[in-house]
Enzyme design. Structure first.
Site, PDB file in Angstrom:
ATOM      1  N   GLU A 503     -15.574 105.375  63.933  1.00 44.49           N
ATOM      2  CA  GLU A 503     -14.182 105.189  64.292  1.00 44.49           C
ATOM      3  C   GLU A 503     -13.778 106.297  65.258  1.00 44.49           C
ATOM      4  O   GLU A 503     -13.912 106.143  66.452  1.00 44.49           O
ATOM      5  CB  GLU A 503     -13.330 105.174  63.030  1.00 44.49           C
ATOM      6  CG  GLU A 503     -12.014 104.484  63.243  1.00 44.49           C
ATOM      7  CD  GLU A 503     -11.549 103.641  62.064  1.00 44.49           C
ATOM      8  OE1 GLU A 503     -10.507 103.038  62.193  1.00 44.49           O
ATOM      9  OE2 GLU A 503     -12.200 103.593  61.014  1.00 44.49           O
ATOM     10  N   GLU A 774      -8.789 110.986  53.311  1.00 36.82           N
ATOM     11  CA  GLU A 774      -8.086 109.760  53.680  1.00 36.82           C
ATOM     12  C   GLU A 774      -7.330 109.187  52.475  1.00 36.82           C
ATOM     13  O   GLU A 774      -6.248 108.634  52.603  1.00 36.82           O
ATOM     14  CB  GLU A 774      -9.098 108.731  54.190  1.00 36.82           C
ATOM     15  CG  GLU A 774      -8.484 107.482  54.762  1.00 36.82           C
ATOM     16  CD  GLU A 774      -9.509 106.651  55.523  1.00 36.82           C
ATOM     17  OE1 GLU A 774     -10.729 106.853  55.283  1.00 36.82           O
ATOM     18  OE2 GLU A 774      -9.100 105.818  56.343  1.00 36.82           O
TER      19      GLU A 774
HETATM   20  C1  BGC Z   1      -7.904 104.588  60.447  1.00 37.88           C
HETATM   21  C2  BGC Z   1      -6.528 105.092  60.213  1.00 37.88           C
HETATM   22  C3  BGC Z   1      -5.569 104.197  60.866  1.00 37.88           C
HETATM   23  C4  BGC Z   1      -5.729 102.862  60.227  1.00 37.88           C
HETATM   24  C5  BGC Z   1      -4.789 101.818  60.690  1.00 37.88           C
HETATM   25  C6  BGC Z   1      -8.028 103.233  59.853  1.00 37.88           C
HETATM   26  O1  BGC Z   1      -9.252 102.676  59.936  1.00 37.88           O
HETATM   27  O2  BGC Z   1      -8.861 105.460  59.990  1.00 37.88           O
HETATM   28  O3  BGC Z   1      -6.295 106.343  59.886  1.00 37.88           O
HETATM   29  O4  BGC Z   1      -4.283 104.638  60.960  1.00 37.88           O
HETATM   30  O5  BGC Z   1      -7.036 102.383  60.303  1.00 37.88           O
HETATM   31  O6  BGC Z   1      -4.156 101.372  59.664  1.00 37.88           O
END
Ligand code: BGC
Length: 919
Positions: A503, A774
Site C-alpha cells: 500500500e 492501524e
Molecule cells: C489504508 C488507510 C486508508 C483506508 C481507506 C486503508 O487500506 O491503509 O489507512 O485510509 O484504506 O479507508
C-alpha cells in the site's frame, strides 16, 4: 526564589539597556537570526519559488519588533548599502514572518544574498543580521536543454513468470570534457523513477529515493546539486543509476505500470573566466542493465549480485564499448518540471540491533527494538556464491519466527550474492521496508552472528524535530514516542498510511487527521505545502479529490478523505502563519465544496465514504471496517466542515463577497443537518447513535446552541455505555478531546486516554506497540494477530491524540496564526503529577512545564519574543498567586485578565516566568 529571578530579569534588562546606550548611538549589538525563506528554507540551493517570502527571529530578551529593513543583493559584496535586487526600506510593523519579496521577479538559477535588521519596541536599531543566501533551480521546462533518456525496453525489461514487466536497474554514463578551470558547477537532475548520480566515481548527495513522489503526469520535481568540487579540468564522467520506483513499479490500485523509467540530467559549469558550458542527457549516453543491482522494487525489495559489479563504471578510464546506446525523448510541455519544494529523504537515524534470537536452527532474527521504515545495513561474513537472503517483519510469530502475513503481497525481501568469501557491508538503494525484525540467512554459518551485523537505517524526509513532550507517566511518554515513530515511519516524501504492506500510498483521510499533531513534532511546513501542491495537481475536473495523492486510483472519492483539500491548507496556515498556502489552495477548496454540492440534495450529501473507518465493535451490515455512523451524516458533517474552513479562508484573504456567500451556505447546511439527523430531544435520528455522530455534530458546531445542550447527555450516555472507552474510528477519535473539552468534561478524556483495556491507546502499548497501530488490537497477547486483511503496525492515524497532549496536557496552543498569540493553559488530570512540552514556534521557543507537589501547582514557562501569551493557571483563587517567588502584582509584563473560581487568567509579555498556585 522570586527575588533571584526578578533580580536577574531586571539586571538583564539593565545590562541590555547599557549595551544600547554605550554601543554606537542607540544600536543594538544583537541582531536578528534564523533567517528563512518561504516555507522554512535556510540557504536553499535549487530553490523553487520566484516570489519568495522572508522570515527571521528576534533575539530573546527583546520584547517585540516595531520595524524592519530587508536588503537583497545579487552578490554579498553589495550588502547592505548597495543591494541591487531589493531594499524594503524601513517598514514599521511587528511582522517577522513571510514578508513578501518586493523586487523584480526572480529568474531560474538566480542567486540572492540577504540581510535584515530590526527596530525593537523602544525604537532601538539592531545590527544587520548575518548574510543568508538562496539560489533558484530551473523554474521552467524551457530551461532544460536535456532529453529524457533510457535504455530501450528490449535491453532493460524482463517479463516475469506472470507476464509482467520487470525493470532492471539501468546504469547510464557519459564522458565529458571540461575545458577549463571551474568556478562552480550545478547538476540539475531528475527521473521518472528513482536515480542516484555519481561523478568520477563519487556519489552525488546523500539523499535517497529521489526525486520523490509527485503526480508524475502533471509535475516532476528536479534536484539541484553543487558539484563544483567533484569535477576538474579535463575528462570527467557522469554516471547515474536509474530504478523503477513509484513511477514505473508495481503499485496498489494500478498494478504493474506500463511505463518505463527515464532520466533527465543537465550539468552546468561556470569557468573561472566567466564562460559557461552545459552538458546534457541525450542519445550520446550509454547504458547497461548488467550491473550489480539486478532488480529493485519499492514493495518487493532489492537484489544485488556482487559478481556483476562494474569497477570504475562512473569514471573516465572505463571502457563502455559493449554498452548499449540509450534512446532519447524530448521534454513535453504537459509535465511541469519544478525544483523540489521540500527536503528529500535521507537516512536520519541508525538503530543498532538490541538482541539476536534463533527461533529455529540456523534461522537468526535481529531485533532493533523499534518498528521503523527504511533499510537494513548488513555487515556480515559471506561465502562465495551463497546467496544471502534478508527478510523483514514488524512482529514475531508465537514461535519467534518473523510474521510477514500483514505485508500481504509485498515480498519485501533483499538478496545479496557474494562473489567471494569475506565480509560484506551493504544496504539496498531503491527500496524501503517497514520493520523491527531482520531475518538473515545464507551468511557464513561457521561464524556466530553478532549484533553489529545488522543496523536499521531510518529514512524519512529531512526535517528537524520541532517539539518535545514528557510527563510523569511512563505509558503516556511511550505513547508520545510511538506517535513520533508513526511520523518517522510515514513521512517518506509524502504522508503515507503505512510503510510496509502493498500500500504505502498518500491516503488523504489519514493525513488530514494527523496534520496538527505532525506540526508539533516536526518542522513539516514545506512537507505539507509540497504535498498540497500535489493535491491541487490531482484535483479532478468535477472538483473531487482522490482518496490517495498522488492519485494512482483515478476514480474514487470519499468524504472525510477529500476534505484534506480544506484541512491541510487551513492547519498549515494556522500553525505557521503562512497565508500563501491559503491563497494557493482557495480555488481547490471551492472546487471541493462545489463537488459536495453537486452530490447533495437540499444540502444532504449522498456519496461514497469510508466512514468512521475501523470503529471498534462495528456491526456495519456490509463492511465492518466502515463503522456504524450514518454515511450521509458523515458526508454532510464534513461538507459543513469544509465549507466552514473555506469561509475562514475567505475571511483571511479579505474576499468579502465570498464570506457572505459562504456564511449563508454554511448556515443552510447546518439547518439541514440538524433537521435531518437529529430528533427534537437531541438524539441522533439516522443510523446508530454512535459517539462519532455526536462528536461530529458538536465538534463541527453543526447544531443550534439549544440542540447542542440537548445532544450532550446523549453523547455522555454513549460514553458511559462503553464503560468510558472510545467507540470511534479514524474520523471520530480526533474529535473526542476537543468535544469533551467544549462541553466541560475534559475529565472524561483523561479517563479514556488512561484506560488500559480495549479499545484504548495504552491497550496497544500493553501488547508491545512501539509505533501507532492501524487497529487498537492489531495484535494481542491473548488472541494473537488480528484476522483483518489490513493490519499495519505503523499507521499514524490514531496518533492524532498527540495534538491534545501538546495543546492541553502540556498546554501550548496557538491562538493566532503562527503563534503570534499563544495560549499556555495546562490541563491537570488523570494520574499525572507533571507534564512539559517545548515547541519551536516561528518566533522562537515556547515552553510549558508544570508539576503538582503537596497541593501546589507550579508552572515554568517561556514566552518567545514578539508574541504575547494568555496563561491560565489552575488554582483555588481564594489563595494568592505567586510569581517568581512573591505575591503576584500586575506590571507591564503580566496583567490579570480574569480571576475565575478555578483559575487565574493572565496576559503575558515575552520572558521566563515561574507561577505557583494552591489547588
Ligand atoms: C489504508 C488507510 C486508508 C483506508 C481507506 C486503508 O487500506 O491503509 O489507512 O485510509 O484504506 O479507508
Amino acid at each position: 526564589m522570586r527575588k533571584n529571578t526578578k533580580t536577574i530579569s531586571y539586571l538583564r534588562g539593565a545590562i541590555m539597556l547599557l549595551v544600547f546606550i554605550s554601543c554606537n548611538n542607540n544600536k543594538r549589538t544583537i541582531e536578528p537570526f534564523d533567517l528563512q525563506i518561504s516555507e522554512g528554507f535556510t540557504n536553499p540551493l535549487g530553490f523553487y519559488d520566484d516570489a519568495p517570502t522572508f522570515s527571521w527571529k528576534i533575539p530573546v530578551g527583546v520584547q517585540s519588533q516595531s520595524a524592519y529593513s530587508i536588503v537583497v543583493a545579487s552578490s554579498p559584496e553589495l550588502l547592505p548599502n548597495k543591494a541591487d535586487l531589493w531594499k524594503s526600506g524601513k517598514v514599521e510593523t511587528d511582522q517577522t514572518l513571510f514578508v513578501k519579496y518586493g523586487g523584480e521577479k526572480l529568474l531560474s538559477k538566480q542567486k540572492g544574498y540577504w540581510q535584515i535588521k530590526f527596530w525593537d519596541n523602544e525604537g532601538n536599531e539592531s545590527e544587520w543580521s548575518e548574510t543568508a543566501f538562496f539560489e533558484l533551480g530551473l523554474l521552467n521546462n524551457s530551461d532544460w536543454q536535456a532529453e529524457w533518456i533510457s535504455l530501450p525496453d528490449e535491453n532493460a525489461v524482463e517479463i516475469d513468470e506472470i507476464g509482467k514487466k520487470v525493470h532492471r536497474v539501468q546504469y547510464l554514463r557519459k564522458k565529458i570534457e571540461v575545458r577549463d578551470d571551474i568556478e562552480s558547477a550545478r547538476l540539475y537532475i531528475t527521473a521518472k523513477g528513482l536515480f542516484q548520480a555519481h561523478i568520477n566515481g563519487k556519489q552525488v548527495g546523500n539523499d535517497v529515493l529521489s526525486p520523490g513522489w509527485t503526480s508524475y503526469q502533471k509535475r516532476i520535481e528536479t534536484l539541484t546539486y553543487d558539484v563544483s568540487t567533484l569535477l576538474g579540468k579535463g575528462e570527467n564522467t557522469l554516471g547515474v543509476e536509474l530504478a523503477e520506483g513509484w513511477y514505473a513499479g508495481r503499485f496498489i490500485f494500478r498494478g504493474y505500470a506500463a511505463q518505463s523509467p527515464q532520466l533527465l540530467a543537465q550539468l552546468e559549469v561556470t569557468y573561472t573566466n566567466g564562460e559557461q558550458e552545459t552538458f546534457t542527457s541525450n542519445n550520446s549516453w550509454k547504458g547497461t542493465v548488467n550491473g550489480p543491482i539486478q532488480y529493485s522494487s519499492l514493495y518487493d525489495g532489492e537484489s544485488y549480485d556482487a559478481n556483476l559489479e562494474i569497477p570504475g563504471w562512473s569514471t573516465s578510464g572505463f571502457d563502455d564499448s559493449s554498452w548499449f546506446a540509450v534512446v532519447e525523448e524530448p521534454i513535453s510541455d504537459e509535465v511541469k518540471l519544478t525544483p523540489k519544494r521540500h527536503n528529500p529523504v535521507i537516512t536520519k537515524i541508525t538503530l543498532p540491533t538490541l538482541a539476536i534470537t534463533e527461533p529455529a536452527k540456523g534461522n537468526f532474527v535481529f531485533d532493533l527494538g523499534q518498528n521503523m521504515a527504511g533499510v537494513a545495513q548488513i555487515n556480515i561474513p559471506v561465502k562465495e556464491g551463497q546467496k544471502v537472503t534478508i527478510r523483514f517483519a514488524e512482529m514475531l510469530q508465537p514461535n519467534g519466527e518473523i510474521y510477514t502475513k500483514n505485508y500481504r503481497s509485498a515480498v519485501s525481501t533483499d538478496f545479496y550474492l557474494p562473489e567471494k568469501d569475506g565480509v560484506i557491508e551493504w544496504y539496498p538503494k531503491f527500496t524501503f521496508h517497514g520493520f523491527r525484525y531482520v531475518e538473515l540467512s545464507g551468511f557464513d554459518e561457521s561464524v556466530t552472528p553478532e549484533k553489529s551485523w545488522v543496523s536499521g537505517l531510518v529514512q524519512y524526509s529531512d526535517f528537524d524535530k520541532s517539539g518535545t513532550f514528557s510527563s510523569s507517566h511512563a505509558k503516556l511518554n511511550q505513547l508520545q514516542n510511538n506517535i513520533e515513530w508513526g511520523l518517522r515511519g510515514n513521512f517518506l516524501d509524502i504522508p503515507t498510511d503505512c510503510p510496509q504492506r502493498d500500500e504505502r500510498a498518500g491516503w488523504t483521510g489519514d493525513a488530514q487527521v494527523f496534520i496538527p499533531t505532525s506540526l508539533f513534532i516536526a518542522d513539516a511546513h514545506s512537507f505539507w505545502a509540497s504535498w498540497m501542491q500535489s493535491i491541487r495537481d490531482d484535483q479532478r475536473e468535477n472538483g473531487s479529490i482522490p482518496i490517495v495523492v498522488p492519485d494512482i486510483d483515478g476514480k474514487r472519492v470519499s468524504s472525510g478523505w477529500g476534505d484534506v483539500a480544506t484541512i491541510i491548507p487551513w492547519e498549515t496556515y494556522f500553525r505557521t502563519g503562512d497565508e500563501k498556502i491559503l491563497k494557493d489552495s482557495y480555488q481547490t477548496m471551492l472546487g471541493w465544496i462545489n463537488y459536495y454540492r453537486s452530490v447533495s440534495e437540499n444540502h444532504i450529501v449522498d456519496m461514497f465514504t469510508y466512514g468512521d473507518w475501523l470503529q471498534p465493535y462495528s456491526e456495519h451490515p456490509t463492511d465492518e471496517r466502515k463503522g456504524e455512523t450514518d454515511e450521509k451524516l458523515v458526508n454532510t458533517a464534513y461538507y459543513a466542515r469544509s465549507v466552514d474552513l473555506s469561509l475562514q479562508t475567505a475571511k483571511v484573504l479579505g474576499l468579502t463577497d465570498d464570506v457572505a456567500m459562504l456564511q449563508s451556505w454554511l448556515s443552510e447546511i447546518k439547518t439541514a443537518f440538524q433537521n435531518r439527523f437529529f430528533n427534537a430531544d437531541g438524539s441522533v435520528s439516522q443510523g446508530k447513535p454512535t459517539q462519532t455522530a455526536y462528536l461530529m455534530a458538536i465538534g463541527f458546531n453543526l447544531l443550534s446552541p439549544e440542540m447542542e445542550e440537548q445532544a450532550i447527555p446523549h453523547l455522555l450516555a454513549e460514553i458511559e455505555k462503553a464503560d468510558y472507552h472510545l467507540r470511534t474510528g479514524f474520523l471520530g477519535t480526533p474529535l473526542l478531546a476537543p468535544v469533551l473539552e467544549k462541553i466541560g468534561r475534559p475529565d472524561l478524556m483523561f479517563e479514556m486516554l488512561f484506560k488500559e483495556t480495549y479499545p484504548s491507546w495504552f491497550y496497544s502499548i500493553n501488547q508491545g506497540a512501539t509505533t501507532m497501530w492501524e487497529r487498537w488490537n492489531s495484535y494481542t497477547h491473548q488472541d494473537g494477530f488480528n484476522k483483518g486483511g489490513m493490519n499495519s503496525f505503523n499507521h499514524y492515524a490514531y496518533g492524532a491524540i498527540g495534538q491534545w497532549m501538546y495543546e492541553r496536557i502540556a498546554g501550548i496552543k496557538p491562538l493566532k496564526p503562527g503563534y503570534k498569540e499563544i495560549q499556555i493553559a495546562p490541563l491537570t488530570g488523570g494520574p499525572l503529577t507533571s507534564a512539559e512540552a517545548t515547541y519551536n514556534t516561528p518566533y522562537g521557543k515556547v515552553s510549558s512545564a508544570w508539576k503538582i507537589e503537596n497541593g501546589v501547582f507550579e508552572l515554568k514557562t517561556t514566552v518567545p519574543p514578539n508574541t504575547t501569551a494568555k496563561i491560565v493557571i489552575p488554582a483555588n483563587t481564594d489563595e494568592s498567586l505567586i510569581l517568581d517567588g512573591i505575591d503576584f502584582a500586575e506590571d507591564a509584563q503580566v496583567k490579570l485578565i480574569k480571576k475565575a473560581k478555578n483559575s487565574f487568567e493572565l496576559e503575558v509579555q515575552p520572558g521566563n516566568y515561574v507561577f505557583e498556585s494552591k489547588l
